[in-house]
Design an enzyme around this catalytic site. Structure first.
Site, PDB file in Angstrom:
ATOM      1  N   HIS A 184       0.819  -1.210   0.000  1.00 33.09           N
ATOM      2  CA  HIS A 184       0.000   0.000   0.000  1.00 33.09           C
ATOM      3  C   HIS A 184       0.851   1.258   0.000  1.00 33.09           C
ATOM      4  CE1 HIS A 184      -4.135  -1.607   1.287  1.00 33.09           C
ATOM      5  NE2 HIS A 184      -4.167  -1.141   0.064  1.00 33.09           N
ATOM      6  N   GLU A 419      -1.620  -9.567 -28.235  1.00 30.27           N
ATOM      7  CA  GLU A 419      -0.343  -9.740 -27.540  1.00 30.27           C
ATOM      8  C   GLU A 419       0.307 -11.084 -27.837  1.00 30.27           C
ATOM      9  OE1 GLU A 419      -0.883  -9.462 -23.275  1.00 30.27           O
ATOM     10  OE2 GLU A 419      -2.754 -10.578 -23.333  1.00 30.27           O
ATOM     11  N   ASP A 443       3.808  -8.434 -23.657  1.00 25.26           N
ATOM     12  CA  ASP A 443       3.790  -9.842 -24.050  1.00 25.26           C
ATOM     13  C   ASP A 443       4.114 -10.014 -25.527  1.00 25.26           C
ATOM     14  OD1 ASP A 443       3.355 -11.529 -21.833  1.00 25.26           O
ATOM     15  OD2 ASP A 443       1.324 -10.718 -21.637  1.00 25.26           O
ATOM     16  N   CYS A 490      -1.663  -0.627 -24.719  1.00 23.33           N
ATOM     17  CA  CYS A 490      -1.674  -0.566 -23.249  1.00 23.33           C
ATOM     18  C   CYS A 490      -0.404  -1.157 -22.654  1.00 23.33           C
ATOM     19  CB  CYS A 490      -2.910  -1.246 -22.681  1.00 23.33           C
ATOM     20  SG  CYS A 490      -2.983  -3.000 -23.032  1.00 23.33           S
TER      21      CYS A 490
HETATM   22  C1  PEP Z   1       1.014  -6.461 -22.045  1.00 23.07           C
HETATM   23  O1  PEP Z   1       1.275  -7.656 -22.169  1.00 23.07           O
HETATM   24  O2  PEP Z   1       1.547  -5.565 -22.754  1.00 23.07           O
HETATM   25  C2  PEP Z   1       0.060  -6.004 -21.029  1.00 23.07           C
HETATM   26  C3  PEP Z   1      -0.321  -4.748 -20.979  1.00 23.07           C
HETATM   27  O3  PEP Z   1      -0.401  -6.918 -20.125  1.00 23.07           O
HETATM   28  P1  PEP Z   1       0.425  -7.493 -18.860  1.00 23.07           P
HETATM   29  O4  PEP Z   1       1.656  -6.621 -18.722  1.00 23.07           O
HETATM   30  O5  PEP Z   1      -0.501  -7.418 -17.721  1.00 23.07           O
HETATM   31  O6  PEP Z   1       0.749  -8.874 -19.311  1.00 23.07           O
HETATM   32 MG    MG Z   2      -0.019  -9.196 -21.308  1.00 23.52          MG
END
Ligand code: PEP
Ligand code: MG
Length: 561
Positions: A184, A419, A443, A490
């Site tokens: 936290h 991904e 990923d 993302c």
């Molecule tokens: C990614 O793989 O780019 C992603 C945003 O997911 P995570 O990092 O949670 O695997």
């Molecule tokens: Mg991912």
């Protein structure tokens, strides 16, 4: 001193070393049990008053999410199981209050630490926090917080309420001997943007006697009583950082538009309700990725439908109709959830992960989908499926969502993370069935280069600048455009400054980034000219190596602006 950078940045200030209030571990007997019980009640009332003040103050400063952490401790004071057990120890064992507080708190903490669950292990620090507050008040010691001098705190671990008290003063940095990246304290430090290093073994003893400390949570150095030369270096950094901060301030409220007026959304990646107020404060336009794993990792059993409805709805409401993309459970790989009983695998990143697991575990998957759908009425909620590698997988997941949505007469958008290399290569087909794409470059990069994202030895292969990844992203964007669906990024690559012109040139609709990066990303977007960025993408597509890409981006830095 070695440690892990939890929140990057630099700080120079007075050392503020917190040695814990001594716990009373040996029984001290008393005849006057009534007096002890009355001392306990007084201390508990005083703790409650202090916590209420802190909570009210936070709420007034729009820190509602931070306040929620302290409310948990407030509840402990009224909890039969916690406070009631302490009173019972005093009564039954005829011991002083300090011993009863320490004894029961330690038992409770050990129970939490024994669980094979990192999040619950971290919650043990809340028990430590309330124990220390009770001990302090039993001895009516004046709390040392409220220091007006700028300070860098050095502690074993910092509890949430202690963090909040200290941040009322001029808290410049945090050095913790323990602590984890999901504690936290780190969540709070991140939303307040306070440089922080955790896991710095021996920090309290090593920094003992320090008057000042220079915390360099960029290169990972901690310097005791720094020389004037080092301080000069820090001051130069600080002047630059202040200038940057000031220049970024306006981007908190500015529209995100390229130089030629094209809108590009800047969203945030979050894992908890605590982060929403920081997102809004920094001008985030929505949540591009809600990683729901934390909700599962913090429990000893799967979260119930009701718990999940509360969690998703709270975030949806607080976002006030800004988009909220909820990713379904991405278990597996390095995200282990013991009670889901996924057998040990030789290659967990290539194993029974995410949608592969969910499609075979209706009890978990349908409960989550129902909860997400129930939160739709509170905001602009979309669902995203992770780790999709075949069309069949996506269709099966979407069918389950559609049939549940039908029973609630809901129409919800269902998108997917792109991904896996299979999804990137088949983007044209996926674009016909998915409502939107969000590219998970973390990923996607590891799978394209067959290089584990957590293995330092192969980190040089995992480069966002390599044309193999850039070609894949360009292809995904092109196919999304053709079908008229939105495409976001993302993964971490979305916020890499030098690459943003390429994302603009490829036609990415939104970037979902970490909260402290929102304004910086928005400013870079505003400097980009779409046409010039497109030309830059064309040139990059002709290159062969990551070094060539880096060189070109550096050389043409001013040209795409
Ligand atoms: C990614 O793989 O780019 C992603 C945003 O997911 P995570 O990092 O949670 O695997
Ligand atoms: Mg991912």
């Amino acid at each position: 001193m070695n440690g892990i950078i939890a929140v990057s940045g630099m700080a120079y200030a007075n050392a503020y070393i917190i040695r814990e209030t001594r716990a009373c571990l040996e029984p001290v007997y008393t005849e006057d049990v009534e007096r002890e019980l009355s001392r306990l009640q007084t201390a508990s009332k005083e703790c409650g008053r202090q916590l209420s003040d802190l909570i009210d103050g936070l709420k007034q400063d729009s820190g509602e999410e931070q306040a929620a952490i302290l409310e948990f401790q407030y509840m402990l004071l009224e909890d039969e199981n916690y406070f009631g057990s302490i009173c019972n120890i005093v009564k039954n064992e005829k011991v002083i209050s300090e011993y009863a507080v320490s004894k029961y708190s330690e038992e409770y903490r050990q129970e939490l630490l024994a669980l094979d669950n990192e999040y619950l292990n971290q919650r043990a620090s809340d028990i430590k926090d309330i124990e220390e507050r009770l001990l302090k008040n039993l001895n009516s010691k004046k709390d040392e917080a409220g220091n007006d001098e700028p300070i860098i705190v050095v502690a074993r671990d910092l509890t949430p309420s202690r963090f909040v008290e200290l941040s009322r003063g001029d808290l410049k940095g945090i050095i913790l001997e323990e602590g984890g990246l999901s504690s936290h304290c780190v969540i709070l430090a991140r939303s307040f943007n306070i440089p922080c290093m955790v896991g710095v073994t021996g920090a309290i003893d090593d920094l003992d006697g320090a008057k000042t400390i220079l915390l360099d949570a960029i290169s990972g150095q901690i310097i005791k009583n720094p020389t004037s030369e080092k301080i000069g270096g820090y001051e130069t950094y600080q002047r630059e950082a202040d200038k940057v901060k000031e220049s970024l301030e306006e981007y908190k409220t500015k529209k995100t538009e390229t130089a030629d007026g094209k809108h590009m959304g800047v969203y945030a990646n979050i894992t908890s309700t605590e982060e929403v107020s920081a997102l809004k404060g920094n001008g985030g336009e929505g949540v591009g990725l809600l990683r729901t794993e934390m909700l599962y990792m913090e429990k000893a059993t799967a979260p119930t439908r009701e718990e999940q409805i509360w969690f998703y709805s709270k975030i949806a409401k607080e976002l006030e109709n800004r988009p909220l993309i909820i990713r379904t459970l991405d278990v597996g790989g390095d995200k282990k959830i013991p009670y889901l009983n996924i057998p040990e695998e030789e290659n967990p990143f290539l194993g029974f992960r995410a949608i592969r697991f969910c499609l075979e575990n209706d009890d978990i998957f349908l409960t989550q989908l129902e909860a997400i759908l129930s939160s739709c009425e509170y905001g602009n909620v979309k669902i995203m499926i992770p780790m999709v590698s075949t069309i069949d997988e996506f269709k099966r997941a979407k069918e389950k969502i559609d049939s549940l949505a039908k029973t609630k007469s809901l129409n919800v958008q269902v998108g997917m993370m792109v991904e896996t290399p299979a999804a990137a290569i088949m983007a044209d087909r996926f674009a016909k069935v998915a409502d939107f794409f969000s590219i998970g470059t973390n990923d996607l990069t590891q799978y394209i280069f067959a290089a584990d994202r957590n293995n330092k030895k192969v980190a040089h292969l995992n480069s966002y600048f390599n044309p193999a990844l850039l070609r894949a992203v360009a292809n995904i964007c092109k196919e999304a455009r053709k079908e008229g669906i939105e495409v976001d990024i993302c993964g971490q690559a979305g916020e890499v400054e030098e690459l943003i012109p390429l994302w603009v040139g490829m036609g990415v609709d939104n970037l979902s980034v970490s909260i402290p990066s929102i304004t910086r990303v928005r400013r870079t977007i505003s400097l980009c000219d779409t046409k010039k960025c497109k030309a830059l993408v064309e040139k990059v597509m002709e290159l062969s190596t990551q070094d060539e890409v880096k060189e070109l981006l550096e050389k043409e830095k001013d040209k795409w602006l």
